[in-house]
Design an enzyme around this catalytic site. Structure first.
Site, PDB file in Angstrom:
ATOM      1  N   ASN A  12       7.094  -7.121   8.952  1.00  0.00           N
ATOM      2  CA  ASN A  12       6.623  -6.593  10.234  1.00  0.00           C
ATOM      3  C   ASN A  12       6.204  -7.764  11.116  1.00  0.00           C
ATOM      4  O   ASN A  12       5.186  -8.412  10.849  1.00  0.00           O
ATOM      5  CB  ASN A  12       5.444  -5.650   9.941  1.00  0.00           C
ATOM      6  CG  ASN A  12       4.776  -5.128  11.203  1.00  0.00           C
ATOM      7  OD1 ASN A  12       5.276  -5.319  12.310  1.00  0.00           O
ATOM      8  ND2 ASN A  12       3.636  -4.478  11.024  1.00  0.00           N
ATOM      9  N   LYS A  14       5.137  -7.682  14.085  1.00  0.00           N
ATOM     10  CA  LYS A  14       4.033  -7.292  14.984  1.00  0.00           C
ATOM     11  C   LYS A  14       4.291  -7.798  16.392  1.00  0.00           C
ATOM     12  O   LYS A  14       5.439  -7.839  16.836  1.00  0.00           O
ATOM     13  CB  LYS A  14       2.690  -7.788  14.412  1.00  0.00           C
ATOM     14  CG  LYS A  14       2.459  -7.294  12.977  1.00  0.00           C
ATOM     15  CD  LYS A  14       1.050  -7.469  12.492  1.00  0.00           C
ATOM     16  CE  LYS A  14       0.933  -6.922  11.079  1.00  0.00           C
ATOM     17  NZ  LYS A  14      -0.411  -6.997  10.543  1.00  0.00           N
ATOM     18  N   HIS A  98       0.879   2.810  10.958  1.00  0.00           N
ATOM     19  CA  HIS A  98       0.296   1.500  10.650  1.00  0.00           C
ATOM     20  C   HIS A  98      -1.165   1.479  11.089  1.00  0.00           C
ATOM     21  O   HIS A  98      -1.515   2.024  12.133  1.00  0.00           O
ATOM     22  CB  HIS A  98       1.088   0.386  11.355  1.00  0.00           C
ATOM     23  CG  HIS A  98       0.693  -0.972  10.863  1.00  0.00           C
ATOM     24  ND1 HIS A  98      -0.439  -1.605  11.295  1.00  0.00           N
ATOM     25  CD2 HIS A  98       1.256  -1.781   9.940  1.00  0.00           C
ATOM     26  CE1 HIS A  98      -0.556  -2.763  10.654  1.00  0.00           C
ATOM     27  NE2 HIS A  98       0.459  -2.893   9.829  1.00  0.00           N
ATOM     28  N   GLU A 100      -2.938  -0.675  12.451  1.00  0.00           N
ATOM     29  CA  GLU A 100      -3.207  -1.216  13.796  1.00  0.00           C
ATOM     30  C   GLU A 100      -2.926  -0.161  14.861  1.00  0.00           C
ATOM     31  O   GLU A 100      -3.619  -0.100  15.884  1.00  0.00           O
ATOM     32  CB  GLU A 100      -2.385  -2.499  14.017  1.00  0.00           C
ATOM     33  CG  GLU A 100      -3.010  -3.666  13.249  1.00  0.00           C
ATOM     34  CD  GLU A 100      -2.039  -4.731  12.778  1.00  0.00           C
ATOM     35  OE1 GLU A 100      -0.906  -4.811  13.297  1.00  0.00           O
ATOM     36  OE2 GLU A 100      -2.415  -5.500  11.867  1.00  0.00           O
ATOM     37  N   GLU A 170      -1.416   0.318   2.410  1.00  0.00           N
ATOM     38  CA  GLU A 170      -1.956  -0.886   3.031  1.00  0.00           C
ATOM     39  C   GLU A 170      -3.462  -0.737   3.223  1.00  0.00           C
ATOM     40  O   GLU A 170      -3.911  -0.174   4.240  1.00  0.00           O
ATOM     41  CB  GLU A 170      -1.302  -1.114   4.400  1.00  0.00           C
ATOM     42  CG  GLU A 170       0.184  -1.314   4.342  1.00  0.00           C
ATOM     43  CD  GLU A 170       0.665  -2.133   5.539  1.00  0.00           C
ATOM     44  OE1 GLU A 170       1.168  -3.239   5.309  1.00  0.00           O
ATOM     45  OE2 GLU A 170       0.510  -1.676   6.682  1.00  0.00           O
ATOM     46  N   GLY A 176      -4.023  -8.900   7.127  1.00  0.00           N
ATOM     47  CA  GLY A 176      -4.289 -10.058   7.969  1.00  0.00           C
ATOM     48  C   GLY A 176      -5.560 -10.805   7.604  1.00  0.00           C
ATOM     49  O   GLY A 176      -6.037 -11.646   8.366  1.00  0.00           O
ATOM     50  N   SER A 216      -1.751  -8.914   3.225  1.00  0.00           N
ATOM     51  CA  SER A 216      -1.856 -10.312   2.766  1.00  0.00           C
ATOM     52  C   SER A 216      -0.893 -10.647   1.617  1.00  0.00           C
ATOM     53  O   SER A 216      -1.231 -11.451   0.748  1.00  0.00           O
ATOM     54  CB  SER A 216      -3.305 -10.656   2.396  1.00  0.00           C
ATOM     55  OG  SER A 216      -4.133 -10.557   3.548  1.00  0.00           O
TER      56      SER A 216
HETATM   57  P1  PGA Z   1      -0.360  -9.035   6.602  1.00  0.00           P
HETATM   58  O1  PGA Z   1       0.037  -7.666   7.355  1.00  0.00           O
HETATM   59  O2  PGA Z   1       0.729  -9.303   5.596  1.00  0.00           O
HETATM   60  O3  PGA Z   1      -0.386 -10.074   7.688  1.00  0.00           O
HETATM   61  O4  PGA Z   1      -1.671  -8.818   5.961  1.00  0.00           O
HETATM   62  C1  PGA Z   1       0.553  -6.583   6.628  1.00  0.00           C
HETATM   63  C2  PGA Z   1       0.868  -5.430   7.550  1.00  0.00           C
HETATM   64  O5  PGA Z   1       0.160  -5.225   8.535  1.00  0.00           O
HETATM   65  O6  PGA Z   1       1.841  -4.689   7.308  1.00  0.00           O
END
Ligand code: PGA
Length: 267
Positions: A12, A14, A98, A100, A170, A176, A216
């Site tokens: 992803n 983003k 997601h 976010e 997740e 992140g 992560s």
């Molecule tokens: P990250 O994000 O690997 O940067 O922790 C994962 C995600 O949001 O799918």
């Protein structure tokens, strides 16, 4: 003999990359892993770059996804992007739910459910993201938070449509943050998810549904995660912006799942 689900690893991107960077990243990933066949791979660029990335990856085994979809189709919805639009520029799948989107843009359970329906109706595959917040984990509510999100998102999804859905677990506290879930923390919730699917659909659907871990994921922690019996791949954020690390995660997912298979078959 247990049959292993083929791992699915998606990156992803983003709200990162310019058109030039996205094109280069797609080309670099293609060069490194485009020919692999025992793993399913996907990249998820920002909307404006989907068409370019899809055309660079045409004929490769790397699917292209979108990061969001608007549930209502075409109409007077300024700023929105429909499933038909995504299909028309070459998207194969879309992320729904997601964290976010849930936390920054206010996608609640009803919105997530509507987006999931719209995506499937448009002929897109879906990665449905669920996961608990830190407060929920600390309160011992990680499993129930995930079950609630699953129930809300999948309430109107019939059994045959579920074959077009991958679940991504997740945990919000791992996204992140560099704080990856331990393999056993991931396995525990993946098992809860698979059990939930068995209860609400049946054991065949549960056995064939892929459940990715996200949060992560890096080249140095993927192997322990993918060795878990119910972890079928990864949804990768930060590490997917680097072709070397994304390729290393994909390659390790195949190696480790093959290792998990042979360990299982030994007994
Ligand atoms: P990250 O994000 O690997 O940067 O922790 C994962 C995600 O949001 O799918």
């Amino acid at each position: 003999m247990s049959e292993r689900r083929q791992p699915f690893v998606a990156g992803n991107w983003k709200c990162h990359t310019t058109l030039a960077e996205a094109t280069r990243l797609a080309d670099d990933i293609k060069r490194r892993i485009g020919r692999l066949r025992t793993v399913e791979m996907g990249v998820i660029p920002p909307f404006p770059f989907i068409e370019r990335v899809a055309s660079r990856l045409a004929g490769e085994a790397i699917q292209v996804g979108a990061q969001d979809i608007y549930a209502k189709g075409s109409g007077a919805y300024t700023g929105a992007v429909s499933g038909a639009m995504l299909k028309s520029v070459g998207a194969d799948f879309v992320l729904v739910g997601h964290s976010e989107r849930r936390l920054i843009f206010g996608d609640n359970d009803a919105v997530v459910s509507a987006k999931l329906q719209a995506a499937l109706n448009s002929g897109l595959q879906v990665i449905l993201c669920i996961g608990e917040r830190l407060e929920e984990r600390d309160a011992g509510e990680a499993a129930s938070a995930c079950q609630t999100q699953l129930a809300a998102a999948l309430q109107d999804i019939p059994k045959q449509a579920l074959q077009n859905v991958t679940i991504a677990y997740e945990p919000v506290w791992a996204i992140g943050t560099g704080r990856v879930a331990s393999p056993s923390q991931a396995q525990e919730i993946h098992f809860v998810i698979r059990t939930w699917i068995t209860g609400h659909y049946d054991s065949d659907v549960a056995a064939s549904t892929r459940i990715q871990y996200g949060g992560s994921v890096k080249p140095d922690n993927i192997s322990g995660l993918i060795l878990q019996p119910d972890v079928d791949g990864a949804l990768v954020g930060g590490a997917s912006l680097d072709a070397d690390s994304f390729s290393a995660i994909v390659t390790a997912s195949i190696d480790s799942s093959a290792e998990a298979d042979s360990a299982r078959n030994r007994f």
